[in-house]
Design an enzyme around this catalytic site. Structure first.
Site, mmCIF file in Angstrom:
data_model
loop_
_atom_site.group_PDB
_atom_site.id
_atom_site.type_symbol
_atom_site.label_atom_id
_atom_site.label_comp_id
_atom_site.label_asym_id
_atom_site.label_seq_id
_atom_site.Cartn_x
_atom_site.Cartn_y
_atom_site.Cartn_z
ATOM 1 N N ARG A 26 55.649 22.997 72.729
ATOM 2 C CA ARG A 26 56.504 23.405 73.852
ATOM 3 C C ARG A 26 57.040 24.818 73.646
ATOM 4 O O ARG A 26 57.063 25.628 74.580
ATOM 5 C CB ARG A 26 57.649 22.400 74.014
ATOM 6 C CG ARG A 26 58.603 22.717 75.160
ATOM 7 C CD ARG A 26 59.845 23.381 74.611
ATOM 8 N NE ARG A 26 60.738 23.861 75.663
ATOM 9 C CZ ARG A 26 61.878 24.496 75.430
ATOM 10 N NH1 ARG A 26 62.268 24.708 74.177
ATOM 11 N NH2 ARG A 26 62.625 24.907 76.426
ATOM 12 N N ARG A 27 57.461 25.164 72.427
ATOM 13 C CA ARG A 27 57.971 26.512 72.169
ATOM 14 C C ARG A 27 56.868 27.551 72.365
ATOM 15 O O ARG A 27 57.110 28.638 72.887
ATOM 16 C CB ARG A 27 58.571 26.609 70.768
ATOM 17 C CG ARG A 27 59.788 25.705 70.561
ATOM 18 C CD ARG A 27 60.466 25.954 69.220
ATOM 19 N NE ARG A 27 61.199 27.213 69.227
ATOM 20 C CZ ARG A 27 62.418 27.379 69.743
ATOM 21 N NH1 ARG A 27 63.040 26.347 70.289
ATOM 22 N NH2 ARG A 27 63.016 28.553 69.707
ATOM 23 N N GLU A 61 55.114 18.296 68.892
ATOM 24 C CA GLU A 61 55.498 18.391 70.302
ATOM 25 C C GLU A 61 56.435 19.563 70.553
ATOM 26 O O GLU A 61 56.335 20.244 71.580
ATOM 27 C CB GLU A 61 56.180 17.092 70.756
ATOM 28 C CG GLU A 61 55.275 15.880 70.758
ATOM 29 C CD GLU A 61 55.351 15.083 69.463
ATOM 30 O OE1 GLU A 61 55.167 13.860 69.504
ATOM 31 O OE2 GLU A 61 55.572 15.702 68.389
ATOM 32 N N CYS A 78 57.843 10.476 68.705
ATOM 33 C CA CYS A 78 58.823 9.799 67.859
ATOM 34 C C CYS A 78 60.055 9.473 68.694
ATOM 35 O O CYS A 78 60.366 10.140 69.677
ATOM 36 C CB CYS A 78 59.186 10.656 66.661
ATOM 37 S SG CYS A 78 60.112 12.157 67.034
ATOM 38 N N CYS A 119 61.475 13.394 69.643
ATOM 39 C CA CYS A 119 60.586 13.954 70.653
ATOM 40 C C CYS A 119 60.644 13.150 71.952
ATOM 41 O O CYS A 119 60.475 13.710 73.037
ATOM 42 C CB CYS A 119 59.151 14.024 70.122
ATOM 43 S SG CYS A 119 58.951 15.264 68.824
#
Length: 469
Positions: free
Chosen positions: A84-85, A80, A133, A266
């Site tokens: 996103r990065r 995740e 998570c 996350c």
């Protein structure tokens, strides 16, 4: 116009088309996948164009002692976070195209000087092949007698922040037992309590509403468990049998290999992006409003809609006094019926005893829809295959590391005419990564309100880790 199965299929097919490097070995290694999807609505044609603009895989984090003051290592390589990065890298290039007078698939000029906004009909989805998570992953095992019961909530104060469910990968302390998909209703099982109380919420069994628990001699109800620890100073897990094992609503740090990390779960990060936007502090200089995910889609896996709502929406739903444009955004929460073929379950089904022990894939893959070097494969926070001699050099850095994203942002600033720079970047002596983040006034105000009202125990990064240039 689109369905969860369409989104998951799009992501899985995109993964399959990527080169072999960084992918798990069939039957022996497993990984998780996440992606950012660009949706473009065409009102004339009544269609929606769906495009994966960032995709990530990974399951690991580095310990605190391995973190770098140069911003050149990936601290958190969960899928995740990688996705996103990569999404931020994509947005940076799209903004660069916009300020340079080129066509952008995403941005058009905003009403404020130096600001940009998304084009009409453009929105973003977030996909993850596994329940995030942390708090979203704490819920009763499917099939336990207490499952249909509403959790009894004595929800804590703002100091109750949420925990991070550990991936199978890092499971020295893992006690998770997987069950079939759990059906839940859409009601919130929790509510917020005002005032500075120290109560914390636990999932408890309502025995009176479940008399069959004794009659049928069922196993005691239990939770999906994790070895991830609550952040310092937060209420500890009760560690009692069954449904009383974990607190919910508390922030949690992802587990590392023996050493605790500084990476929030996350679930916690998705909740934060739901208020601050997923674009980050740097790009917020150029944006008239933050970018929120329209929906979060989860692949087929053990899942609770109730836990997802609690983790991603309810914890931040009462945050107020945010700067203009910011809000406690509530994405639509959906689950696909399609399973990721490289997850732990599928890997187990293909495993043979001659392959040795099943293990998580050591690599993390980042792919994003940029014009140069879209693929970036890392291991242990650096580019995969890099030699020890190259560590600390630009050749070893991931293209989505803090320092690389910062340098891409500085190119964006340099490409912008002085007269068209955002007000927050004019007439200031900004040099370091920390300087530019702190200068994003509206973003920092929103982050301050989020901390004060929902996440006061969110650990702060040591300043020395953010002073690179």
């Amino acid at each position: 116009m689109w369905s969860p199965d369409e989104i998951s299929s799009l992501c899985y097919n995109h993964f399959n088309k990527l080169p072999k490097r960084g992918k798990p070995e069939a039957g022996r290694e497993w990984t998780l996948l996440a992606a950012v999807i660009l949706l473009t609505d065409s009102s004339e044609q009544k269609t929606v164009h769906k495009q994966v603009v960032s995709l990530g895989t990974g399951t690991k984090c580095i310990g605190q002692s391995a973190m770098s003051t140069k911003g050149d290592i990936l601290n958190d390589s969960h899928a995740e976070v990688i996705a996103r990065r990569g999404g931020v890298r994509y947005l940076t290039e799209q903004l660069y195209r916009a300020v340079s007078g080129q066509s952008s698939d995403v941005f058009c000029p905003g009403s404020e000087e130096g600001k940009w906004t998304v084009k009409p009909g453009v929105s973003f989805l977030f996909f993850t092949s596994q329940t995030p998570c942390g708090d979203a992953s704490i819920f009763p095992l499917a099939g336990s007698p207490a499952q249909p019961c509403e959790p009894v909530n004595a929800i804590q104060s703002e100091e109750s922040e949420r925990r991070g469910l550990k991936r199978h990968a890092e499971s020295d302390l893992e006690e998770t037992r997987q069950g079939p998909r759990m059906k839940t209703n859409d009601t919130h099982s929790s509510h917020r309590k005002s005032g500075n109380t120290s109560e914390h919420e636990v999932i408890t069994e309502n025995k009176e509403s479940n008399p069959l628990n004794e009659v049928l001699h069922c196993d005691p109800p239990d939770l999906h468990r994790t070895g991830a620890k609550c952040v310092p100073d937060s209420p500890a897990d009760p560690l009692q049998p069954g449904l009383l094992y974990h607190s919910v609503g508390v922030l949690r740090l992802k587990p590392g290999r023996g050493e605790r990390t500084l990476s929030l779960s996350c679930s916690d990060k998705l909740a934060r992006w739901g208020v601050l936007g997923f674009q980050g502090a740097l790009l917020s200089h150029f944006l008239q409003a933050p970018l929120y995910f329209r929906a979060v889609v989860v692949g087929k896996c053990p899942y609770s809609h109730q836990a997802m709502q609690r983790a991603l929406k309810t914890r931040c739903s009462d945050v107020r006094d945010l700067p203009p444009g910011f809000s406690a955004h509530a994405p639509e929460l959906l689950q696909s019926g399609l399973e990721f073929p490289h997850n732990h379950t599928h890997t187990e089904s293909k495993h043979t005893h001659t392959q040795g022990r099943i293990s998580p894939c050591g690599a993390a893959i980042s792919w994003c829809a940029v014009s140069q070097q879209p693929l970036d494969v890392t291991a242990n926070g650096y580019k995969q295959g890099v030699t020890k001699k190259a560590l600390g050099t630009s050749q070893a850095r991931s293209l989505i590391s803090k320092v690389e994203l910062f340098h891409s942002f500085l190119k964006l600033v340099a490409a912008t005419e002085d007269s068209r720079l955002p007000e927050s970047l004019r007439g200031k002596d900004l040099k370091t990564y920390w300087d530019y983040k702190q200068a994003a006034g509206a973003y920092q105000q929103a982050w301050t309100q989020l901390r004060l009202q929902a996440f006061p125990l969110w650990p702060r990064s040591p300043p020395e880790l953010l002073l690179f240039s």
